[in-house]
Scaffold this motif. Structure first.
Motif, mmCIF file in Angstrom:
data_model
loop_
_atom_site.group_PDB
_atom_site.id
_atom_site.type_symbol
_atom_site.label_atom_id
_atom_site.label_comp_id
_atom_site.label_asym_id
_atom_site.label_seq_id
_atom_site.Cartn_x
_atom_site.Cartn_y
_atom_site.Cartn_z
ATOM 1 N N HIS A 170 0.832 -1.089 -0.075
ATOM 2 C CA HIS A 170 0.314 0.238 0.159
ATOM 3 C C HIS A 170 0.977 1.033 -0.189
ATOM 4 O O HIS A 170 1.622 1.257 0.602
ATOM 5 N N MET A 171 0.996 2.223 -0.532
ATOM 6 C CA MET A 171 0.840 3.437 0.020
ATOM 7 C C MET A 171 -0.107 4.923 0.205
ATOM 8 O O MET A 171 -0.709 5.033 0.254
ATOM 9 N N GLY A 172 1.062 5.695 0.652
ATOM 10 C CA GLY A 172 0.385 6.212 0.988
ATOM 11 C C GLY A 172 0.721 7.788 2.221
ATOM 12 O O GLY A 172 2.504 6.891 2.597
ATOM 13 N N PRO A 173 0.619 8.512 2.547
ATOM 14 C CA PRO A 173 1.667 9.022 4.024
ATOM 15 C C PRO A 173 1.582 8.134 5.491
ATOM 16 O O PRO A 173 0.482 8.415 5.215
ATOM 17 N N CYS A 174 2.877 8.641 6.112
ATOM 18 C CA CYS A 174 2.733 8.002 7.409
ATOM 19 C C CYS A 174 4.012 8.968 7.821
ATOM 20 O O CYS A 174 4.639 9.476 7.577
ATOM 21 N N SER A 175 3.844 8.039 9.791
ATOM 22 C CA SER A 175 4.682 8.472 10.227
ATOM 23 C C SER A 175 5.333 8.051 10.244
ATOM 24 O O SER A 175 5.686 6.582 10.605
ATOM 25 N N ALA A 176 6.874 8.358 10.624
ATOM 26 C CA ALA A 176 8.532 7.289 10.792
ATOM 27 C C ALA A 176 9.106 7.823 12.818
ATOM 28 O O ALA A 176 9.604 9.291 12.346
ATOM 29 N N ALA B 185 1.229 -6.642 -14.079
ATOM 30 C CA ALA B 185 -0.217 -7.627 -14.436
ATOM 31 C C ALA B 185 -0.866 -7.202 -13.456
ATOM 32 O O ALA B 185 -0.072 -7.754 -12.544
ATOM 33 N N LEU B 186 -1.672 -7.297 -13.684
ATOM 34 C CA LEU B 186 -2.608 -6.932 -12.316
ATOM 35 C C LEU B 186 -4.252 -7.530 -12.673
ATOM 36 O O LEU B 186 -4.878 -7.251 -13.257
ATOM 37 N N CYS C 182 -1.393 2.108 -4.667
ATOM 38 C CA CYS C 182 -0.508 1.260 -5.482
ATOM 39 C C CYS C 182 -0.311 1.116 -6.893
ATOM 40 O O CYS C 182 1.093 1.617 -7.449
ATOM 41 N N LYS C 183 -1.330 1.271 -6.839
ATOM 42 C CA LYS C 183 -1.629 0.477 -8.519
ATOM 43 C C LYS C 183 -1.450 1.883 -9.409
ATOM 44 O O LYS C 183 -0.743 1.789 -10.438
ATOM 45 N N VAL D 285 -12.614 -0.651 0.525
ATOM 46 C CA VAL D 285 -11.264 -0.568 0.073
ATOM 47 C C VAL D 285 -10.925 -1.233 -1.994
ATOM 48 O O VAL D 285 -11.403 -2.099 -1.592
ATOM 49 N N GLU D 286 -10.321 -0.450 -2.635
ATOM 50 C CA GLU D 286 -10.145 -1.236 -4.166
ATOM 51 C C GLU D 286 -8.795 -1.446 -3.873
ATOM 52 O O GLU D 286 -7.752 -0.464 -3.802
ATOM 53 N N SER D 287 -8.792 -3.138 -4.014
ATOM 54 C CA SER D 287 -7.101 -3.736 -4.319
ATOM 55 C C SER D 287 -7.416 -4.099 -5.945
ATOM 56 O O SER D 287 -8.304 -5.280 -6.849
ATOM 57 N N TYR D 288 -6.303 -4.863 -5.738
ATOM 58 C CA TYR D 288 -5.452 -5.801 -7.764
ATOM 59 C C TYR D 288 -4.640 -7.168 -6.809
ATOM 60 O O TYR D 288 -3.743 -6.884 -5.673
#
Length: 354
Positions: free
Chosen positions: A245-251, A307-308, A293-294, A323-326
């Motif tokens: 998954h992709m998005g903002p986060c804190s570290a 290929a997805l 992410c896609k 949530v839409e996912s592949y």
């Protein structure tokens, strides 16, 4: 008178001869003593020379050992400082003050930092994986066999995610997390060997490049799963599943106040929660990627080699967000890399409630 003088003369001659013999014997004894003394002095000189040579040899060895020890100590301190600098600055997961950066790097130094110990990252790609049915597998194997399987899996993950732009953050039993996008740019500083210099254009800079890098490494890890042997289960596959998954986060770094433990890096935020939810509902031997992410993979008109296949929508725990996912089935084209068919994954996985 003549006879008496003759007797005295003979007595004097005998006394003279006796004195001469005694003198000769004393002279001989003195000569022998001098020869013995000279011999002893030569032996003493030889011993002194031998001891002096051993001393010089020992001093030379000591100097060499001290030089080697100093060189190794400098190398160790340099490696330690570089490792600490990499951990606390170059990632960058912790922001240090200028005074802290200029100070000598040590594990105690960071406990006094009052600057921001948590940084926000706008675009981070996170991959999380675990083993389907791991608890059941543990019940069937001995502890040493479980350790062997996990060691094989983690060793392959280390080799697969060896790129410096990817950071493996968590290892909890069979569950691990890797992230990319935490390093803006990686450059290898090698002042000793110019042949080791790595050109900066070899490393990704855009978030989409980081995402493609992590997805490709996940495919390689999944493709290496059949080589992991499960004791007393010949022919069985380790049922690994991966979500991305992709998005903002804190570290941030946890454990800075400890003097005898290295801090641990952790990621926080909805992106981390989402990737864990996607993983927990994924299938064995499959990679599940989110819509975000896609879209990142296919940004700027590239990514057609991935290929997805659309998978059923997933409703998160709050029951309101869909949530839409592949399914990431592989890479097509020149570097063809395919995952097992989805039907096979459904037969292996214990998660079939789609």
């Amino acid at each position: 008178m003549g006879a008496g003088a003759s007797v005295k003369q003979r007595s004097k001659s005998a006394l003279t001869r006796e004195l001469d013999r005694e003198t000769e014997q004393k002279y001989k004894s003195i000569t022998e003593a001098e020869e013995l003394l000279a011999k002893r002095e030569l032996e003493h000189a030889a011993i002194v020379d031998e001891l002096r040579a051993e001393k010089n040899h020992a001093e030379a060895n000591l100097a060499q050992v001290q030089e080697t020890l100093e060189r190794e100590s400098k190398k160790w301190r340099k490696d330690k400082n570089e490792a600490l600098h990499m951990m606390f600055s170059d990632l960058p997961l912790v922001q240090l003050s200028q005074s802290s950066k200029s100070a000598a790097l040590s594990s105690r130094m960071f406990s006094g930092c009052s600057d921001s110990l948590c940084k926000e990252f706008p675009t981070v790609t996170i991959a999380s994986w675990d083993v389907v049915g791991f608890a059941e597998l543990c019940s069937q194997l001995k502890p040493a066999e479980i350790v062997s399987v996990l060691d094989d899996l983690n060793s392959r993950a280390d080799k697969t995610f060896a790129d410096p732009n990817i950071v493996i953050l968590d290892r909890l039993s069979d569950n691990s997390t890797a992230a990319t996008g935490l390093v803006e740019r990686y450059t290898k500083n090698s002042s000793n060997d110019s042949n080791d210099d790595i050109q900066s254009d070899e490393f990704p800079e855009a978030p989409s490049d980081f995402a493609r890098l992590l997805v490709t490494c996940c495919l390689r890890l999944m493709s290496s799963v059949p080589a992991i042997a499960i004791p007393r289960h010949a022919g069985s596959l380790l049922q690994l599943r991966i979500a991305i998954h992709m998005g903002p986060c804190s570290a941030g770094a946890i454990g800075l106040q400890s003097d005898d433990r290295l801090p641990r890096y952790r990621l926080f935020g909805p992106t981390v929660t989402m990737v864990n939810w996607l993983r927990s509902t994924s299938l064995a031997l499959q990679i599940r990627v989110s819509r975000a992410c896609k879209e990142l993979l296919f940004e700027n008109g590239v990514g057609d080699d991935f290929a997805l296949e659309r998978c059923p929508d997933y409703t998160v725990k709050n029951g309101r967000e869909v949530v839409e996912s592949y399914w990431l089935t592989g890479i097509v084209g020149e570097n063809d890399l395919r995952l097992p068919p989805l039907e096979k994954s459904l037969s292996l996985s214990q998660y079939t409630d789609f």
